[in-house]
Design a protein around this motif. Sequence first.
Motif, PDB file in Angstrom:
ATOM      1  N   ILE A 145       0.677  -1.260   0.142  1.00 18.13           N
ATOM      2  CA  ILE A 145       0.043  -0.007   0.031  1.00 18.13           C
ATOM      3  C   ILE A 145       0.903   1.184  -0.018  1.00 18.13           C
ATOM      4  O   ILE A 145       0.731   2.241  -0.752  1.00 18.13           O
ATOM      5  CB  ILE A 145      -0.813   0.151   1.233  1.00 18.13           C
ATOM      6  CG1 ILE A 145      -2.183  -0.890   0.962  1.00 18.13           C
ATOM      7  CG2 ILE A 145      -1.678   1.221   1.310  1.00 18.13           C
ATOM      8  CD1 ILE A 145      -2.999  -1.182   2.430  1.00 18.13           C
ATOM      9  N   GLN A 146       1.979   1.314   0.818  1.00 16.59           N
ATOM     10  CA  GLN A 146       2.796   2.357   0.882  1.00 16.59           C
ATOM     11  C   GLN A 146       3.515   2.661  -0.334  1.00 16.59           C
ATOM     12  O   GLN A 146       4.001   3.854  -0.545  1.00 16.59           O
ATOM     13  CB  GLN A 146       3.584   2.430   2.001  1.00 16.59           C
ATOM     14  CG  GLN A 146       2.960   2.339   3.330  1.00 16.59           C
ATOM     15  CD  GLN A 146       3.649   2.382   4.788  1.00 16.59           C
ATOM     16  OE1 GLN A 146       4.550   2.966   5.111  1.00 16.59           O
ATOM     17  NE2 GLN A 146       3.521   1.113   5.539  1.00 16.59           N
ATOM     18  N   LYS A 147       3.746   1.412  -1.099  1.00 15.75           N
ATOM     19  CA  LYS A 147       4.608   1.537  -2.398  1.00 15.75           C
ATOM     20  C   LYS A 147       3.855   2.097  -3.425  1.00 15.75           C
ATOM     21  O   LYS A 147       4.175   3.059  -4.333  1.00 15.75           O
ATOM     22  CB  LYS A 147       5.170   0.236  -2.655  1.00 15.75           C
ATOM     23  CG  LYS A 147       6.519   0.430  -3.361  1.00 15.75           C
ATOM     24  CD  LYS A 147       7.216  -0.921  -3.387  1.00 15.75           C
ATOM     25  CE  LYS A 147       6.530  -1.977  -4.142  1.00 15.75           C
ATOM     26  NZ  LYS A 147       6.971  -3.439  -3.541  1.00 15.75           N
ATOM     27  N   GLU A 148       2.355   1.643  -3.337  1.00 13.87           N
ATOM     28  CA  GLU A 148       1.798   1.985  -4.522  1.00 13.87           C
ATOM     29  C   GLU A 148       1.054   3.567  -4.238  1.00 13.87           C
ATOM     30  O   GLU A 148       0.747   3.923  -5.262  1.00 13.87           O
ATOM     31  CB  GLU A 148       0.376   1.041  -4.397  1.00 13.87           C
ATOM     32  CG  GLU A 148       0.819  -0.379  -5.068  1.00 13.87           C
ATOM     33  CD  GLU A 148       0.801  -0.527  -6.644  1.00 13.87           C
ATOM     34  OE1 GLU A 148       0.042   0.160  -7.276  1.00 13.87           O
ATOM     35  OE2 GLU A 148       1.615  -1.116  -6.950  1.00 13.87           O
ATOM     36  N   PHE A 149       0.768   3.728  -3.026  1.00 14.94           N
ATOM     37  CA  PHE A 149       0.177   5.191  -2.681  1.00 14.94           C
ATOM     38  C   PHE A 149       1.231   6.035  -1.728  1.00 14.94           C
ATOM     39  O   PHE A 149       0.738   5.950  -0.535  1.00 14.94           O
ATOM     40  CB  PHE A 149      -1.071   4.961  -2.062  1.00 14.94           C
ATOM     41  CG  PHE A 149      -1.699   4.016  -2.921  1.00 14.94           C
ATOM     42  CD1 PHE A 149      -2.831   4.463  -3.832  1.00 14.94           C
ATOM     43  CD2 PHE A 149      -2.204   2.895  -2.435  1.00 14.94           C
ATOM     44  CE1 PHE A 149      -3.624   3.763  -4.563  1.00 14.94           C
ATOM     45  CE2 PHE A 149      -3.197   1.738  -3.344  1.00 14.94           C
ATOM     46  CZ  PHE A 149      -3.842   2.446  -4.314  1.00 14.94           C
ATOM     47  N   PRO A 150       2.310   6.296  -2.119  1.00  8.93           N
ATOM     48  CA  PRO A 150       3.361   6.833  -1.639  1.00  8.93           C
ATOM     49  C   PRO A 150       2.943   8.137  -0.621  1.00  8.93           C
ATOM     50  O   PRO A 150       3.367   8.403   0.500  1.00  8.93           O
ATOM     51  CB  PRO A 150       4.545   7.157  -2.207  1.00  8.93           C
ATOM     52  CG  PRO A 150       4.026   7.267  -3.641  1.00  8.93           C
ATOM     53  CD  PRO A 150       2.737   6.189  -3.836  1.00  8.93           C
ATOM     54  N   ASN A 151       1.889   8.883  -1.114  1.00 13.46           N
ATOM     55  CA  ASN A 151       1.488  10.003  -0.080  1.00 13.46           C
ATOM     56  C   ASN A 151      -0.113   9.883   0.250  1.00 13.46           C
ATOM     57  O   ASN A 151      -0.755  10.609   0.542  1.00 13.46           O
ATOM     58  CB  ASN A 151       1.376  11.198  -1.125  1.00 13.46           C
ATOM     59  CG  ASN A 151       2.686  11.722  -1.675  1.00 13.46           C
ATOM     60  OD1 ASN A 151       3.764  11.731  -1.017  1.00 13.46           O
ATOM     61  ND2 ASN A 151       2.830  11.823  -2.924  1.00 13.46           N
ATOM     62  N   GLY A 152      -0.238   8.569   0.240  1.00 13.91           N
ATOM     63  CA  GLY A 152      -1.665   8.155   0.785  1.00 13.91           C
ATOM     64  C   GLY A 152      -1.773   7.419   2.125  1.00 13.91           C
ATOM     65  O   GLY A 152      -0.800   7.619   2.819  1.00 13.91           O
ATOM     66  N   PRO A 153      -2.662   6.607   2.606  1.00 12.22           N
ATOM     67  CA  PRO A 153      -2.865   6.181   3.886  1.00 12.22           C
ATOM     68  C   PRO A 153      -1.928   5.072   4.132  1.00 12.22           C
ATOM     69  O   PRO A 153      -1.486   4.298   3.132  1.00 12.22           O
ATOM     70  CB  PRO A 153      -4.356   5.742   3.574  1.00 12.22           C
ATOM     71  CG  PRO A 153      -4.558   5.456   2.350  1.00 12.22           C
ATOM     72  CD  PRO A 153      -3.634   6.143   1.699  1.00 12.22           C
ATOM     73  N   ARG A 154      -1.791   4.757   5.359  1.00 14.66           N
ATOM     74  CA  ARG A 154      -0.764   3.683   5.651  1.00 14.66           C
ATOM     75  C   ARG A 154      -1.554   2.884   6.722  1.00 14.66           C
ATOM     76  O   ARG A 154      -1.861   3.741   7.764  1.00 14.66           O
ATOM     77  CB  ARG A 154       0.654   3.947   5.874  1.00 14.66           C
ATOM     78  CG  ARG A 154       1.071   4.937   7.086  1.00 14.66           C
ATOM     79  CD  ARG A 154       2.369   5.123   7.273  1.00 14.66           C
ATOM     80  NE  ARG A 154       2.768   5.671   8.659  1.00 14.66           N
ATOM     81  CZ  ARG A 154       2.524   6.892   9.083  1.00 14.66           C
ATOM     82  NH1 ARG A 154       2.234   7.836   8.345  1.00 14.66           N
ATOM     83  NH2 ARG A 154       2.808   7.024  10.035  1.00 14.66           N
TER      84      ARG A 154
END
Length: 306
Positions: A145-154
């Motif tokens: 998730i953090q790789k796919e959405f670097p500025n997103g939720p974690r």
Amino acid sequence: QNPSVMAKPLDKYSIESLRTRKPQIGTISIGEEQEKTEEYSSNVFTFETEGKKVSGQLNLPAQQGAYPLIIMLRGYVPPDTYFTGEGSQRAGRYLASRGYITVSPDFLGFGESDEPSGDAMESRFQTYTTVLDLIASLPLISNTIQKEFPNGPRPELHRTGMWAHSNGGHIALTVLEATGAQYPTVLWAPVTKQFPYSVMYYMDESEDGGKSLRKIIAEFENNYNADNYSLTSYLDLIKAPIQLHQGTADEAVPVRWSDSFNFAMTEKSKELEYVVHDGEDHNFSKGGWDEVMKQSEEFYRARLAK
């Protein structure tokens, strides 16, 4: 070796065996986006269990930040009409819009997943190992998730909870027994009866009136002690706080099942909050859905605080 003590193929699914099972996980991928709103987005994701691919739905809050994660386990849906996320999607999107990351497996044979075992009993038990491997995959899912959405939720995995409806409740309770995990768990109209009665109760819904299933279960009981596969035998192992919602007009899960489960858990001094909704059906669709959802979220908020 004495033939009577030789391992049999389904021994590995007894609750005692599940307790010592080593996870069998593989790669994770996040696939197509299903929906995006100002509050959340939904994607298909896949993970692996015992060399097989399982698809599922991932719901993410739209805002950047660190969020708790809820594992969602749906009830029974016929495979031919099933779509990824069915049975948990509405609740999952509600939670995502309120600051939770949710993951719900489709299970083998559903969505974009590989096929389950050809053995009817084994394919039923594979729902347990699928969820155990999903849990073991959470750190990988979090990284992806953090790789796919670097500025997103974690996800913050120390704040993990579980939600389950109907037969998903049966799976969730078995998984809580196998892991001893303390995930705050919300159950909607869960199937809590002993196995295999929990299966046989629904036999009249099959086209042959349950004839083939009776044969399969009779054969299983010839070779195995069903008590070793029944969640009702292992309630002592449950450590998680539970909130259980039950409608009095539920035709799929009789209210007396939840009454007696509540009684059994109270006898064992387990943490169970039992909420009965007058006149509600199996899906809380008589006007109570929002209230049930709100109470569910409040339960998580109190137990999954920072």
